[in-house]
Design an enzyme around this catalytic site. Structure first.
Site, short mmCIF file in Angstrom:
data_model
loop_
_atom_site.label_atom_id
_atom_site.label_comp_id
_atom_site.label_asym_id
_atom_site.label_seq_id
_atom_site.Cartn_x
_atom_site.Cartn_y
_atom_site.Cartn_z
N GLU A 32 31.10 34.10 42.41
CA GLU A 32 32.01 33.45 41.44
C GLU A 32 33.47 33.72 41.77
O GLU A 32 33.78 34.58 42.62
CB GLU A 32 31.69 33.90 40.02
N LYS A 167 29.39 44.64 30.14
CA LYS A 167 30.27 45.70 29.64
C LYS A 167 30.09 45.84 28.15
O LYS A 167 29.81 44.86 27.46
CB LYS A 167 31.73 45.31 29.88
N1 PSU Z 1 32.72 40.36 32.62
C1 PSU Z 1 33.16 41.22 33.55
N2 PSU Z 1 33.95 40.76 34.58
C2 PSU Z 1 34.29 39.43 34.69
C3 PSU Z 1 33.80 38.53 33.69
C4 PSU Z 1 33.03 39.04 32.69
O1 PSU Z 1 32.86 42.39 33.48
O2 PSU Z 1 35.02 39.05 35.63
C5 PSU Z 1 34.13 37.07 33.81
C6 PSU Z 1 32.96 36.30 34.46
O3 PSU Z 1 33.47 35.25 35.25
C7 PSU Z 1 32.24 35.73 33.25
C8 PSU Z 1 33.40 35.41 32.34
O4 PSU Z 1 31.48 34.57 33.53
O5 PSU Z 1 34.30 36.51 32.51
C9 PSU Z 1 32.97 35.28 30.90
O6 PSU Z 1 34.02 34.77 30.15
P1 PSU Z 1 33.75 34.30 28.64
O7 PSU Z 1 33.42 35.57 27.91
O8 PSU Z 1 35.05 33.69 28.20
O9 PSU Z 1 32.63 33.32 28.69
#
Ligand code: PSU
Ligand code: MN
Length: 310
Positions: A32, A167
Site C-alpha cells: 500500500e 494499533k
Molecule cells: N494503521 C497503521 N498504519 C497505517 C494505517 C493504519 O498502523 O499507515 C493506514 C492504512 O493505510 C490504513 C488506513 O488502510 O491508515 C486506515 O485509515 P482509516 O482509519 O481512515 O480507514
C-alpha cells in the site's frame, strides 16, 4: 471479467514487471502507499517503501506498490514515483475506496489505504497484499460511527491481507466483532491471539491459526472459492522489536485524548494518531513499525510463492 471491472480496468496501469509475472503465474505481492504518504514521516517512509520492495524480491516474489498517480490507478511504481510520493507525504490525498473516482476524475495523485489497495490489487489480479496495520473500529465508535472502510473491503474483495494486527488507537475487540459480522476470516499466523501491532498479543483470542505458508495458501484459495471477500492474516511483530505494551498504551491514550480535544474527524483521525504516536515515543514506535511491516512482506512473499504452486 464483469462489465464494471472491464470499464474500470481502463483506469489501471499494471507495472511491466508485475504484469509479466502475473501473465506467467509467478508470485506478486501488493503493497500500500498510505503508509508512505500518511503513515510515516520522510525520509523513513521512502526507506520503508524501498526496503519492502527489496524484501519481497529477496523472498522470490515481485512487489507491486499501489497508488493513484495523475489520475491512473497503478499497481507497480518505479523508484522515481515512490520517491515523489514519499516527498509529497501529507501533501497528497489519502484515498480509500470511495475517493478513487473523485481523485481519478481530477487527474489527482494519492496514497491508497488498505481498502483502496485491495480494490486495485484485485483488479490487477494480485492475490496477496502486505501492510503494517489495518484500519478498524475506533474507540468511541458507538458515538462517532468511525469504522474503517478497510473492514468492509475485506468482506467483499478477494485479496488476502497480511498485517500485524491493529494499533490500540482502535478498539481491537470491536474490530474483531465487526470482522466476524462481515464474515471475514481472521487467521493467526503462528499465534492464538490477534496481535496489537507494537505488541505481540492483544488478549483477544482468534478462532483460527496457521503455522506455515503452504497451509495459509490453501486457506486463501478456498476462501477465493467460497467468497465473497478476502482474508486477514495476523502476523505478530518479531519478538526482538516488540515494544513494552503498557508504556506504548499510555502514549496512545495521550494521542487519542488530543485527537478528541482538537475535534479531529473522519479520515484525518488515523494519520493524526500515527503522527502523534511517533512524536510521543521519540521515534521508537517508527522503528518497530518498520520491522513489523518488513516481517509481513516476508510472510506475504512466502505465501505468494505457495499460491503459485497450488
Ligand atoms: N494503521 C497503521 N498504519 C497505517 C494505517 C493504519 O498502523 O499507515 C493506514 C492504512 O493505510 C490504513 C488506513 O488502510 O491508515 C486506515 O485509515 P482509516 O482509519 O481512515 O480507514
Ligand atoms: Mn475512519
Amino acid at each position: 471479467m464483469r462489465f464494471f471491472e472491464m470499464t474500470i480496468a481502463r483506469l489501471l496501469d499494471v507495472g511491466a514487471e508485475a504484469a509479466a509475472a502475473l501473465a506467467d503465474k509467478r508470485s506478486v505481492v501488493a503493497l500500500e502507499s498510505t503508509i508512505i504518504t500518511h503513515g510515516m514521516p520522510f525520509p523513513q517512509n521512502l526507506e520503508t517503501a524501498l526496503m519492502l520492495e527489496e524484501t519481497v524480491r529477496a523472498n522470490g516474489a515481485i512487489p507491486a506498490t499501489v497508488a493513484v498517480v495523475e489520475g491512473r490507478l497503478k499497481a507497480g511504481l518505479d523508484r522515481e514515483t515512490l520517491e515523489r510520493l514519499a516527498r509529497l507525504s501529507g501533501g497528497v490525498v489519502k484515498a480509500s475506496r470511495r475517493d478513487l473516482s473523485a481523485v481519478a476524475a481530477r487527474n489527482g495523485t494519492a496514497g491508497t489505504t488498505v481498502a483502496a489497495t485491495m480494490f486495485v490489487a484485485a483488479l490487477a489480479g494480485i492475490e496477496i497484499f502486505a501492510t503494517g496495520g489495518i484500519g478498524g473500529v475506533h474507540r468511541g465508535a458507538a458515538e462517532t460511527f468511525d469504522i474503517s472502510a478497510d473492514l468492509i473491503e475485506l468482506s467483499r474483495t478477494k485479496v488476502a491481507v497480511v498485517c500485524a494486527g491493529a494499533k490500540s488507537i482502535l478498539d481491537i475487540a470491536k474490530t474483531l466483532e465487526f470482522l466476524e459480522s462481515q464474515g471475514v476470516p481472521v487467521i493467526g499466523y503462528r499465534c492464538d491471539e490477534f496481535p496489537a501491532f507494537f505488541a505481540r498479543s492483544s488478549g483477544v483470542k482468534l478462532d483460527h491459526r496457521c503455522d506455515g505458508a503452504h497451509d495459509l495458501a490453501r486457506m486463501i484459495r478456498l476462501q477465493q472459492d467460497i467468497g465473497p471477500g478476502g482474508l486477514l492474516i495476523a502476523n505478530p511483530i518479531p519478538e526482538s522489536h516488540a515494544l513494552d505494551a503498557a508504556s506504548i498504551e499510555a502514549r496512545i491514550n495521550e494521542a487519542v485524548v488530543e485527537a478528541k480535544a482538537q475535534g479531529v474527524g473522519q479520515k484525518e483521525v488515523t494519520p493524526f494518531l500515527l503522527r502523534r504516536i511517533v512524536e510521543l515515543t521519540d521515534g521508537r514506535s517508527l522503528e518497530a513499525n518498520m520491522a513489523l511491516v518488513k516481517n509481513n512482506a516476508v510472510v506475504a512473499a512466502q505465501v505468494a510463492i505457495e499460491l503459485s504452486r497450488l
